[in-house]
Structures are given as structure tokens and as C-alpha cells.
Motif scaffolding. Structure first.
Motif, PDB file in Angstrom:
ATOM      1  N   PHE B 227       0.814  -1.203   0.000  1.00 25.25           N
ATOM      2  CA  PHE B 227       0.000   0.000   0.000  1.00 25.25           C
ATOM      3  C   PHE B 227       0.862   1.274   0.000  1.00 25.25           C
ATOM      4  N   ILE B 228       1.816   1.264   0.941  1.00 23.93           N
ATOM      5  CA  ILE B 228       2.667   2.452   1.077  1.00 23.93           C
ATOM      6  C   ILE B 228       3.434   2.696  -0.230  1.00 23.93           C
ATOM      7  N   SER B 229       3.896   1.568  -0.851  1.00 30.66           N
ATOM      8  CA  SER B 229       4.711   1.731  -2.061  1.00 30.66           C
ATOM      9  C   SER B 229       3.916   2.308  -3.225  1.00 30.66           C
ATOM     10  N   VAL B 230       2.586   2.035  -3.262  1.00 33.63           N
ATOM     11  CA  VAL B 230       1.798   2.541  -4.397  1.00 33.63           C
ATOM     12  C   VAL B 230       0.925   3.748  -4.005  1.00 33.63           C
ATOM     13  N   ALA B 231       0.949   4.135  -2.728  1.00 30.86           N
ATOM     14  CA  ALA B 231       0.050   5.201  -2.258  1.00 30.86           C
ATOM     15  C   ALA B 231       0.388   6.530  -2.931  1.00 30.86           C
ATOM     16  N   PRO B 232      -0.650   7.311  -3.292  1.00 32.18           N
ATOM     17  CA  PRO B 232      -0.382   8.628  -3.881  1.00 32.18           C
ATOM     18  C   PRO B 232       0.111   9.623  -2.825  1.00 32.18           C
ATOM     19  N   ALA B 233       0.469  10.818  -3.289  1.00 32.14           N
ATOM     20  CA  ALA B 233       1.011  11.835  -2.374  1.00 32.14           C
ATOM     21  C   ALA B 233      -0.033  12.233  -1.342  1.00 32.14           C
ATOM     22  N   ILE B 234       0.454  12.844  -0.256  1.00 30.49           N
ATOM     23  CA  ILE B 234      -0.422  13.138   0.886  1.00 30.49           C
ATOM     24  C   ILE B 234      -1.521  14.153   0.536  1.00 30.49           C
ATOM     25  N   ASP B 235      -1.287  14.978  -0.497  1.00 32.16           N
ATOM     26  CA  ASP B 235      -2.309  15.969  -0.852  1.00 32.16           C
ATOM     27  C   ASP B 235      -3.268  15.457  -1.936  1.00 32.16           C
ATOM     28  N   SER B 236      -3.216  14.142  -2.205  1.00 29.00           N
ATOM     29  CA  SER B 236      -4.085  13.576  -3.249  1.00 29.00           C
ATOM     30  C   SER B 236      -5.558  13.627  -2.818  1.00 29.00           C
ATOM     31  N   LEU B 237      -6.454  13.731  -3.831  1.00 33.00           N
ATOM     32  CA  LEU B 237      -7.898  13.782  -3.556  1.00 33.00           C
ATOM     33  C   LEU B 237      -8.412  12.439  -3.018  1.00 33.00           C
ATOM     34  N   ILE B 238      -7.639  11.386  -3.263  1.00 29.47           N
ATOM     35  CA  ILE B 238      -8.048  10.040  -2.807  1.00 29.47           C
ATOM     36  C   ILE B 238      -8.244   9.992  -1.292  1.00 29.47           C
ATOM     37  N   TRP B 239      -7.469  10.820  -0.581  1.00 33.72           N
ATOM     38  CA  TRP B 239      -7.503  10.766   0.886  1.00 33.72           C
ATOM     39  C   TRP B 239      -8.643  11.608   1.483  1.00 33.72           C
ATOM     40  N   ILE B 240      -9.430  12.276   0.640  1.00 36.68           N
ATOM     41  CA  ILE B 240     -10.469  13.182   1.184  1.00 36.68           C
ATOM     42  C   ILE B 240     -11.425  12.470   2.156  1.00 36.68           C
ATOM     43  N   PRO B 241     -11.981  11.304   1.802  1.00 35.85           N
ATOM     44  CA  PRO B 241     -12.878  10.646   2.768  1.00 35.85           C
ATOM     45  C   PRO B 241     -12.172  10.317   4.093  1.00 35.85           C
ATOM     46  N   ALA B 242     -10.900   9.890   4.000  1.00 37.02           N
ATOM     47  CA  ALA B 242     -10.157   9.561   5.225  1.00 37.02           C
ATOM     48  C   ALA B 242      -9.934  10.818   6.065  1.00 37.02           C
TER      49      ALA B 242
END
Lengths: 258, 511
Positions: B227-242
Motif C-alpha cells: 500500500f505504502i509503495s503505491v500510495a499517492p502523495a499526501i495531498d491527493s484527492l483520494i484521501w479526502i474521505p479519510a
């Protein structure tokens, strides 16, 4: 009437749920007779028939089918009986032929004999064009005819029908009536409940009237007319008279008790 | 009811009343004593879950949780898992909204708006999913709020948003299926898709890890590394729900708004065609597809004919797919393990055998319910000239043989690797399946096959006991594959559970 000549012999039958449904019923039906059981809603007709078919245990009393006690030898009695209720007991996902094959298997009818009889029955009832379609899409009338074919495939000696004509169109009703009359002429006994009094009047040799779990009158139409004191009246008039005669004392009794 | 008749609130009130009575009826059976018992049990159960959640997260939470990649990935992963399960459930519920008749004919034949009914029914699906997810996640959310501050309570609206969004997705996919596959095929395809979606994430991850490492152990650490190796950058929109779940107000607003918009738009698109598609689904019953005509009637004993009938009905049951496919999909990871470890007698076989036992037990429970409780022509079978014992035996045999056919390829494959493990597995599967059938016998009811999907809500106790025995027999079989003595010890709780069920149910039946 000797016991052997009786297709159905009910003695002192009682059944109580939250209130008494059948109160000491005695009923005798001869072999090869067409017997209609009439009664208002809640009179106990279906309860009686369910006990005869082995679907309910009586609290008291005895039921004998063609000389076989249903309590002591239920399996032997069931071999001789067919039960058709107003809600057709048919599997949605079987075809009429598969359904008849299953029932023939349960009643131990040899496969070849069952197959011939199935073709015959489906033909009589006008179901042959639908023999290989699943029952799921059938109309109520078609389902009822499939259920009736199921009841007849094992050549029963006693057929119990609970409101078999409910929901049937005129054509289907006539087909069913013809098949039933043919069976009676072949020596099969039929006990049928119906709210269509005209059917009882035309088809039944004897009629029993049930009210509040008791047999209040029994006989041919002429005998019932005589009992009700209404010679020449229709069965409907006689039935309503008999039932109201029975109800009045109980209402009066309740009032006086109050 | 004060709302204007056939308005949206009126339909909502009608629907709520029906669902509430249905739920309370199923759970309490109309008994106030049972209701009190159920309430006490639920409170104790929730307290227990809160305690477990507290033990699991206390150290992590008290140290202070920062929104770093690791935390966001963990939250997103958990959310994704729940979202797939919620989507699977919603897909099945939406399909039912189109295909199940009940009062649909009555309402569609009335001058009331079918669009409003659709909006209310899909809204109810979202609310049900929201409540179920909230109930499951509440212990963790509450304990995080206790240890790391009330900002974690924002996870509740995020759960609501996820449920609303997955319902919207379910509506869109069902609508697309109607367009692409037609009313006849949609029901079956939607069920298959629902099962695949529900199991995809867990099964997919397991298979991916198994193929990359050759083992099923240490999935957690392998996963987090992946997960960590493929995770996008911290400001990615993917993390909005989290981020929203962690109490970020802007992310929360965006998440909720996005879900509501998606739901509103989907309902607006789907509602006008609801009546037409529901009627098309009704029409299916009027089209009678001819079956291949049997050449001759089969002959055989009464038991044979009964088993044959059960198998025919099982094969033709349209709802069975959705209820059983997921259990079968869970057999894929052990199949992958078997494939990879073929010829290698390493430590994977006990795990494989335990998973197969678990799946077999679960499947047996479902099939046993269908054959024993879900007999559509109950009166017909009872009037047949065969003893109730013979009838029941034939039905049980139908289930046992079906399970045998499904699990036999696995056992045969294992036998080529390790005969003793295969024998242990066969015994374990037989015992686990028998236990599941026994529970169905103890809790048998008179129901219609069409009520199959609701069997778990109809008897919570039966469901819990069935799950417990499946787990214990699976564990015992897995341990027995390592050491028969361990297996025997592990089987004791499983036997005890069955003994308790027998004693309690016998007492209840005699009461």
C-alpha cells in the motif's frame, strides 16, 4: 352401511385451537360417492379436511379411510388419499411433467404407468401445450389444474378438495368438474368443500352442512329441503335457512347468559 | 398520518412503519420479554465490542493520531472494505426493489407517483446500509473519540456518505444492466456481480498476496508495504474521505456533498423508468420458457425422488446464487494456495482445509434451510405416503451430497499431496456440514423459498450459532491436520455448542 363400504368414517372428531373448531363430528361417506361439505366461513370445514389428509392431529375422535385408521397407520391411509387445497401446492420452478413425476415417485407409481397417466391427465385438463413450461408463470387456474393432476396421478380412492374451483374461469371449472365426475363414475370417492352452492347442488349426491364445528344437517338436496321445511327451494335458500336456524339459538343463549 | 397522501413524506412514513414492524416482528416475535432480552443482549454485545476496540486502538490513539500516509492508507483501506460490502448489499437490495412484488402491483396500479416510491425505497436501502455500517464501526469510532478527541465523530457522517454513494452506484449499475442485458438477465447478473463485489476485495488481496509470497501468512505486513509503495502523495484527492473521517471540516463537507449529489442525480435519472422496468420484471413471469422435455419419467425410491426434486429446485433457485456465490468465492484463496503449493507439504494445508471446512459449513446451513424450512409445497409432502423421518432424511442427504460434490475436488487434490490431511479434511467437512444441518433442524421454521435471503434476520440466534459452529469446526479441522490430538481438543467447544442448542431447543419445543 358396513365399514368396508365406507370411504371415509369420522367418529366423535374434536379439534380445539384458541377456541373449539370441530366439536364431536360424526361423518360417513360411501365409496364412490360425491359428498359436498358446506358451511359459513370459520365453520371448521378446512380443519376437518386437514385432519383427514393427515395435516392436523385430532384432539379426540377417530378417522378411518377405506377401513384404515389414520392414527394407527397414517402411511397406508395416505396412499389412498389425495388432497387439493384452494392454494395450489405446486413448485414454481418445476414443469407440470416434472411435478407429476415427483408426485408419482412419492406415491410409488411405476414410472411407465405414471408417464402414461400424466399425459392423459394433462390432456384432459388442457395443459398439454404447457407440459414443459415451469409453473412459475402459470395463472391460478392453471396451477389449480396442475395440482389436481398431481392429486389424480396416483389413482387415489378418496379425493379431498378444499375449494377447488376458487379462481377458475368457466372453461377451467368445467374441465375440472368433468374430470371429477369421471373419477366418481369410476368408483373414486370425493369430499369437497365449496362456497359455490350451485356446484354442490349439481354435482354432489349428498351434502353436509357444517356450522360452528358441528354437522347440523346432511342428506340429498330433497332431504335438506325437507329438514329446512322449504320444499322446492334452491340449495342457497336451504343452506342459509339451516345456518341461521343454528346460529339463532346460540346468539339467544349468549344473550341470556349475559 | 398528517403528511399529504402519496407525497414523499407520506411514502417515507408508510415505508418506515412497514420496515419497523417487520424488524421488530422478526426480532421479538411480538414478545415484550424477548424484546427486553434482545435489548440487554445488544447492550452487552456492544459493550464487549467497545472493550475489544479499546484494547486494539488505545496505544495508537493515546499517542495522538496524525494524518500521515500510513493512517490515511489504513482508513481508506478499511473504508474501501466496508464500501465494497455495502455496495454488494445495496446491489442486491436495489435488484429486489425491481423484482420483488409484495405491494408493488398495488402501488403501481394506483395513481400514486412511482418516482416517489422509488426515491423512498432507495433512500431506505441507503439508511439500512448506513445503520448497519455505523453499528459495526461504532466501537472503533467511539473509542477513537474517547482517546483522541471528538473530531473522530465525523466518521459517522462519512459512513452515511459512503452508504449513500454505494446505493447510488448500485442503482446506476442495475439500471445499466437493465439497458444492456434486459429484464430477464438482470436479476441473475446483478446477483453474481453483488457477490463478486462483496468478496472481491478480501479474496483479491489474499490471492495477490498468495501469488506474490506463496503463503497466506503475514498478509497484514505485506499489504501495508504494498500500500505504502503505491500510495499517492499526501495531498491527493483520494484521501479526502479519510481526512473527513478524521474531522477535517472541508473534506467532510466535500465528501457528504459528493455523495448526496451522486445519489440525487442517480435517483433523478432512474426514477422515471422505475415503473416501466418493474413492470417489465413482472412480465417475466408471463413469459414461460419451455424446458427440455424429459424423455421418460425417472423411476426410483421415494427418497431418490425427493432428493432429485431438491437438487432441481436448488439449481433453478434465482436467489441462491447471491446467497452462496460469496461463500464459494472464498474458496478461491485456498484453491490458489493449493495450486502454488502443489507437491509441497509445507504449513499451508491446515489453513486450506480450515477455510474449505468453513465454506462447506456455511453453504450447508443455507442449503439445509432451503430444503428443510423452505419447502414450498409443505402440505403436499406431508400428505405423501412416507414417514416424516424418511422425508427429512432424503432432504438432508440432498444437502450432504451437494456439499460432497462441491468439496470433493479439493479433497482429492489434497489427497495427492497428503492423504492424512485429506482424510482429516473429509471428516472435518462432514462434521461441520452435519452441525450446520443440525442447527437448521433445531431452528426449522415453515417458510417460502423466496424468504431465503431473510433467513439470517429471521433467527439471529440460529445465525450466530451457525457462524460459531462453522468457525469452531473449521479451527478444529485445521488443528487436526497438524495434530489429531489438538483437533480433538478444539472440537470440544464445537460439540458443546451443539449440545447446548439441542438442550435449549428441546426445552423450547416441549414448552
Amino acid at each position: 352401511m358396513s365399514d368396508l363400504a365406507l370411504a371415509l368414517d369420522i367418529k366423535a372428531l374434536k379439534k380445539t385451537f384458541d377456541r373449539p373448531a370441530v366439536r364431536g363430528l360424526d361423518l360417513k361417506v360411501k365409496q364412490g360417492e360425491f359428498y359436498a361439505l358446506l358451511g359459513p366461513n370459520g365453520a371448521g370445514k378446512t380443519t376437518i379436511l386437514r385432519m383427514v389428509a393427515g395435516l392436523l392431529q385430532p384432539d379426540e375422535g377417530q378417522i378411518t379411510v377405506c377401513g384404515i385408521n389414520t392414527a394407527t397407520d397414517p402411511v397406508a391411509a395416505k396412499r389412498l388419499v389425495a388432497w387439493v387445497s384452494d392454494e395450489p401446492m405446486v413448485y414454481d420452478r418445476l414443469t407440470p411433467l416434472e411435478y407429476l413425476e415427483f408426485i408419482a415417485g412419492l406415491w410409488h407409481v411405476p414410472a411407465e404407468q405414471a408417464e402414461t397417466r400424466a399425459q392423459e391427465l394433462l390432456g384432459w385438463l388442457g395443459l398439454m401445450p404447457h407440459a414443459n413450461e415451469r409453473c412459475g408463470g402459470f395463472s391460478k387456474g392453471m396451477l389449480q389444474k396442475v395440482a389436481l393432476a398431481g392429486a389424480l396421478i396416483h389413482d387415489p380412492r378418496l379425493i379431498i378438495l378444499d375449494e377447488p374451483l376458487t379462481g377458475l374461469d368457466a372453461g377451467s371449472a368445467r374441465q375440472v368438474k368433468n374430470v371429477l365426475l369421471e373419477k366418481v363414475s369410476a368408483g373414486v370417492t370425493i369430499v369437497m368443500t365449496t362456497h359455490i352452492l350451485e356446484v354442490a347442488e349439481r354435482m354432489a349426491e349428498r351434502i353436509g352442512v357444517i356450522a360452528s364445528g358441528r354437522l347440523i344437517a346432511e342428506g340429498t338436496l330433497a332431504e335438506l329441503q325437507a329438514q329446512a321445511g322449504r320444499d322446492g327451494s334452491t340449495l342457497e335458500d336451504v343452506f342459509l335457512d339451516l345456518v341461521s336456524q343454528h346460529e339463532v339459538p346460540s346468539i339467544a343463549g349468549e344473550k341470556s347468559a349475559a | 398520518m398528517s403528511a399529504q397522501t402519496a407525497s414523499l413524506p407520506w411514502f417515507a412514513a408508510h415505508e418506515f412503519r412497514l420496515q419497523w414492524r417487520d424488524l421488530t416482528g422478526m426480532l421479538t416475535g411480538g414478545s415484550p420479554r424477548r424484546a427486553t432480552g434482545l435489548l440487554i443482549f445488544t447492550l452487552l454485545f456492544m459493550a464487549g465490542l467497545h472493550w475489544i476496540a479499546d484494547v486494539l486502538i488505545r496505544d495508537w490513539a493515546t499517542a495522538g493520531i496524525a494524518p500521515d500516509i500510513g493512517t490515511l492508507a489504513q482508513l481508506t483501506g478499511s473504508g474501501l472494505l466496508f464500501a465494497t460490502m455495502s455496495l454488494s448489499q445495496a446491489m442486491e437490495s436495489v435488484t429486489r426493489a425491481y423484482y420483488t412484488r409484495h405491494d408493488l402491483d398495488l402501488i403501481l396500479s394506483s395513481p400514486a407517483s412511482a418516482r416517489r416510491l422509488f426515491a423512498v425505497r432507495t433512500g431506505a436501502i441507503a439508511v439500512t446500509s448506513m445503520l448497519m455500517m455505523s453499528l459495526l464501526m461504532a466501537p472503533f469510532i467511539n473509542m477513537l473519540a474517547v482517546h483522541d478527541g471528538p473530531r473522530w465523530l465525523a466518521a459517522y457522517p462519512v459512513i452515511a456518505a459512503v452508504s449513500i454513494f454505494t446505493t447510488a452506484l448500485a442503482i446506476a449499475s442495475t439500471l445499466a444492466l437493465f439497458r444492456l442485458a434486459g429484464a430477464r438477465r438482470t436479476r441473475v447478473i446483478a446477483q453474481i456481480l453483488a457477490a463478486i463485489v462483496g468478496a472481491a476485495l478480501i479474496v483479491g488481496i489474499q490471492i495477490a498476496v498468495i501469488f506474490s509470497t506463496g503463503t497466506a501468512t503475514g498478509i497484514g505486513s505485506v499489504l501495508s508495504d504494498m500500500f505504502i509503495s503505491v500510495a499517492p502523495a499526501i495531498d491527493s484527492l483520494i484521501w479526502i474521505p479519510a481526512r473527513a473521517a478524521m474531522g477535517d471540516p472541508a473534506a467532510l463537507m466535500l465528501t457528504v456533498l459528493f455523495a448526496l449529489t451522486a445519489f440525487g442525480a442517480t435517483v433523478a435519472i432512474a426514477a422515471p423508468s422505475f415503473a416501466t422496468l418493474a413492470i417489465a420484471a413482472t412480465g417475466l413471469n408471463e413469459v414461460r420458457k419451455p424446458q427440455r422435455a424429459a424423455k421418460t419419467f425417472a423411476s426410483g425410491s421415494q427418497a431418490h425422488m425427493m432428493r432429485r426434486k431438491e437438487w432441481l429446485l436448488l439449481i433453478r433457485d434465482p436467489w441462491l446464487i447471491s446467497q452462496s456465490l460469496m461463500q464459494l468465492l472464498y474458496l478461491l484463496p485456498p484453491a490458489a494456495l493449493l495450486w502454488l503449493n502443489y507437491g509441497n507439504t509445507g504449513g499451508t494445508l491446515p489453513i486450506v482445509i480450515a477455510i474449505i471446512t468453513m465454506a462447506a459449513a456455511q453453504l450447508s446451513g443455507g442449503l439445509a434451510w432451503l430444503t428443510i424450512s423452505g419447502e414450498d409445497a409443505h402440505d403436499l409432502v406431508l400428505t405423501a405416503p412416507l414417514t416424516p423421518r424418511l422425508m427429512l432424511r432424503a432432504k438432508i442427504e440432498a444437502v450432504v451430497i451437494a456439499i460432497g460434490v462441491l468439496t470433493a475436488p479439493f479433497i482429492i487434490a489434497i489427497a495427492f499431496i497428503d492423504l492424512s490431511v485429506a482424510i482429516t479434511g473429509a471428516i472435518g467437512i462432514t462434521l461441520a456440514a452435519s452441525a450446520a444441518i443440525f442447527i437448521q433442524l433445531m431452528f426449522r421454521v415453515r417458510a417460502k423459498r423466496s424468504q431465503f435471503a431473510r433467513r439470517q434476520t429471521a433467527s439471529r440466534v440460529a445465525t450466530i450459532v451457525e457462524a460459531l459452529t462453522s468457525i469452531t469446526w473449521a479451527g478444529a479441522t485445521g488443528l487436526a491436520a497438524v495434530s489429531p490430538l489438538f483437533g480433538l481438543f478444539a472440537a470440544i467447544p464445537a460439540i458443546l455448542i451443539l449440545a447446548i442448542v439441542w438442550l435449549v431447543r428441546r426445552k423450547a419445543q416441549h414448552a
